[in-house]
Write an enzyme that holds these catalytic residues in place. Structure first.
Site, PDB file in Angstrom:
ATOM      1  N   TYR A 101     -24.881 -45.099  -7.768  1.00 21.26           N
ATOM      2  CA  TYR A 101     -25.343 -46.472  -7.936  1.00 21.26           C
ATOM      3  C   TYR A 101     -24.688 -47.347  -6.878  1.00 21.26           C
ATOM      4  CZ  TYR A 101     -25.799 -51.190  -9.802  1.00 21.26           C
ATOM      5  OH  TYR A 101     -26.074 -52.524  -9.937  1.00 21.26           O
ATOM      6  N   GLU A 189     -30.136 -53.678  -4.902  1.00 28.19           N
ATOM      7  CA  GLU A 189     -29.594 -52.597  -5.732  1.00 28.19           C
ATOM      8  C   GLU A 189     -30.328 -51.281  -5.469  1.00 28.19           C
ATOM      9  OE1 GLU A 189     -28.731 -52.814 -10.348  1.00 28.19           O
ATOM     10  OE2 GLU A 189     -30.685 -51.861 -10.020  1.00 28.19           O
TER      11      GLU A 189
END
Ligand code: GDP
Ligand code: MN
Length: 378
Positions: A101, A189
C-alpha cells in the site's frame, strides 16, 4: 474531484508510474476489443468510485474472449454498493507475488505531506491501521524539501519491503509524489502496489482525488470533470448556484459559509448540508430549501446563520418568503446570530408561522439538539 480507477491510471501514466496496458469499455464488444489489444489473460474491472469491488464481484479474470464477454456482460450494469457500473476497465492481468500500500495526502495539522506505506496492501488501509498499526510507515515530507529517492528507499526498508522490491518501489514513490504535488492531488493512492515474480513493481489500482482549487491551471482535467457523477441533489444545487454536499442522514443543514456549514455538521453529525454563501436573499434561501426538501430522507432542517456580510433580517425575509413558495416536508429549526439578528428574529416571530414548522433557538448547540430531536421523532 475523485477520479475513476482508469482515469487515475491515465494520470499516473503521465508521471511515468507503471500501470498495466488496458482500455475503458462501455459495452461487451468494446471490452472484447480492449482485451484483444491488451493480450490475454486480462482483468475486467468495474469502474465505480467505491472500494471492495473485488469482493462485490466487480473484478474478474478472463483467459479467453468468451470469458471477457461473460464477465463484461455480468459487470456492466451491476450495482456495487449503490453505484451502477456503466464502464469497465480491461487490462492485461498481472502475476502477483506481493501486495503493498502507498499513498500521499496532506497532513493539515502537521502542515506537511504525508506518505503512508505498508507491506500489507490489497486490504483497506483502515483495517491495517486497526489490526496492525505498526505495519504502516508514516513519513512526513516538507513540501519545500520534497522527496528524494534515498528517503523513499528508507521508507521502503522501514516498511519491511523485501530487498528485491526496494528499487522499484522507491522509484514509484518518487514518481507518485511528483504526481501528487505537480499534479495537484489531494490524494494519490496505490492499493495494491504489487511486486511481480519478475521483480517489477507496478500500480494495480489507482485512487486519485484532484484538488478542485487547482482546476484553473489544469485545462486537461476537463475530460475528468465530464464523467463526474453528481447525485441528483448536487446537480439541482449546482443549477441554483449553491454549494451543496449530499450526505446520508436526516437533518438537512443550511448555513452561511462553508466553515460554519462544516462545524454545524460536526455538531449535528450525519446530515446533508448546504452552504448558501454570503448573500442569503429570498431566492437563495428558497433554492437551498428546495434542494434540501428534494431529499426525502430529511426529517428536520437546521438553518445556522452567523451574519457577517449575510444580514439576519435578509435571511429571515428569505425564509418567510421561501416558506410561502416551497411546501416543506420537514420543520425548520433556526439559529440566527450576528449582523441584524435581532431584527431577523423579530421578522420570524411576526410572520405567524406555527411553532411546529419553524422554531428559533439561541445557540448553535441548542438548535442542533432541537433539530436532532425532531429528526429522531419522525
Ligand atoms: P478494489 O478491491 O476495489 O480496491 O480493487 P483492486 O483493483 O485493488 O483489486 C482488488 C484485488 O483484485 C487486488 O488486491 C488483487 O488481489 C486482485 N486483482 C486485481 N487485478 C489483478 C490482476 O491483474 N491479477 C491478479 N492475479 N489479481 C488481480
Ligand atoms: Mn484497491
Amino acid at each position: 474531484m475523485d477520479l475513476f480507477e482508469y482515469q487515475g491510471k491515465q494520470y499516473f501514466a503521465r508521471y511515468d508510474i507503471p500501470v498495466s496496458p488496458g482500455g475503458p469499455a462501455d459495452t461487451v464488444d468494446e471490452a472484447v476489443k480492449e482485451a484483444n489489444q491488451a493480450g490475454y489473460p486480462v482483468v475486467v474491472k468495474a469502474q465505480v468510485q467505491v472500494g471492495g469491488r473485488g469482493k462485490a464481484g466487480g473484478i474478474k479474470l478472463a483467459d479467453t474472449e468468451a470469458e471477457v464477454r461473460e464477465h463484461a456482460a455480468a459487470i456492466l450494469g451491476m450495482d456495487i454498493k449503490g453505484h451502477v457500473v456503466k464502464r469497465v476497465w480491461v487490462e492485461a492481468a498481472s502475476d502477483i507475488d506481493e501486495e503493498y500500500y502507498a499513498s500521499f495526502t496532506l497532513d493539515r495539522a502537521a502542515k506537511k505531506h504525508l506518505l503512508m506505506l505498508s507491506a500489507e496492501g490489497g486490504v483497506e488501509i483502515e483495517t491495517v491501521a486497526e489490526t496492525n498499526p505498526d505495519a504502516i510507515v508514516k513519513l512526513h515530507i516538507d513540501p519545500v524539501d520534497g522527496l528524494d529517492s534515498a528517503t523513499a528507499r528508507q521508507a521502503c526498508v522501514g516498511a519491511k519491503l523485501p530487498d528485491r522490491a526496494l528499487d522499484g518501489a522507491a522509484d514509484i514513490l518518487v514518481k507518485l509524489y511528483r504526481c501528487f504535488t505537480e499534479g495537484d492531488c489531494d490524494l494519490a493512492e496505490i492499493n495494491p502496489l504489487i511486486l511481480k515474480p519478475t521483480g517489477e513493481v507496478h500500480a494495480l489500482d489507482a485512487k486519485v482525488t484532484l484538488d478542485d482549487s487547482a482546476l484553473f491551471r489544469h485545462p486537461e482535467w476537463e475530460v475528468f470533470g465530464a464523467t463526474q457523477e453528481l447525485d441528483e441533489r448536487e446537480m439541482m444545487a449546482k443549477e441554483k448556484g449553491l454549494q451543496y454536499i449530499g450526505l446520508d442522514g436526516d437533518v438537512g443543514i443550511i448555513a452561511n459559509g462553508a466553515g460554519l456549514a462544516m462545524s454545524t455538521l460536526d455538531v449535528v453529525n450525519q446530515v446533508g448540508g448546504s452552504d448558501i454563501g454570503g448573500g442569503a436573499n429570498a431566492d437563495v434561501m428558497a433554492g437551498a430549501l428546495e434542494v434540501i426538501n428534494f431529499d426525502d430522507n430529511v426529517t428536520s432542517i437546521l438553518i445556522n446563520i452567523f451574519g457577517g456580510i449575510t444580514r439576519g433580517d435578509e435571511v429571515a425575509k428569505g425564509i418567510v418568503e421561501a416558506m410561502g413558495r416551497v411546501d416543506l416536508r420537514a420543520p425548520i429549526v433556526i439559529r440566527l446570530d450576528g449582523t441584524n439578528a435581532t431584527e431577523g428574529r423579530l421578522i420570524l416571530e411576526n410572520a405567524g408561522i406555527p411553532e411546529d414548522e419553524l422554531r428559533s433557538e439561541p445557540t448553535m448547540l441548542d438548535a442542533a439538539r432541537a433539530a436532532v430531536s425532531i429528526a429522531n421523532e419522525n
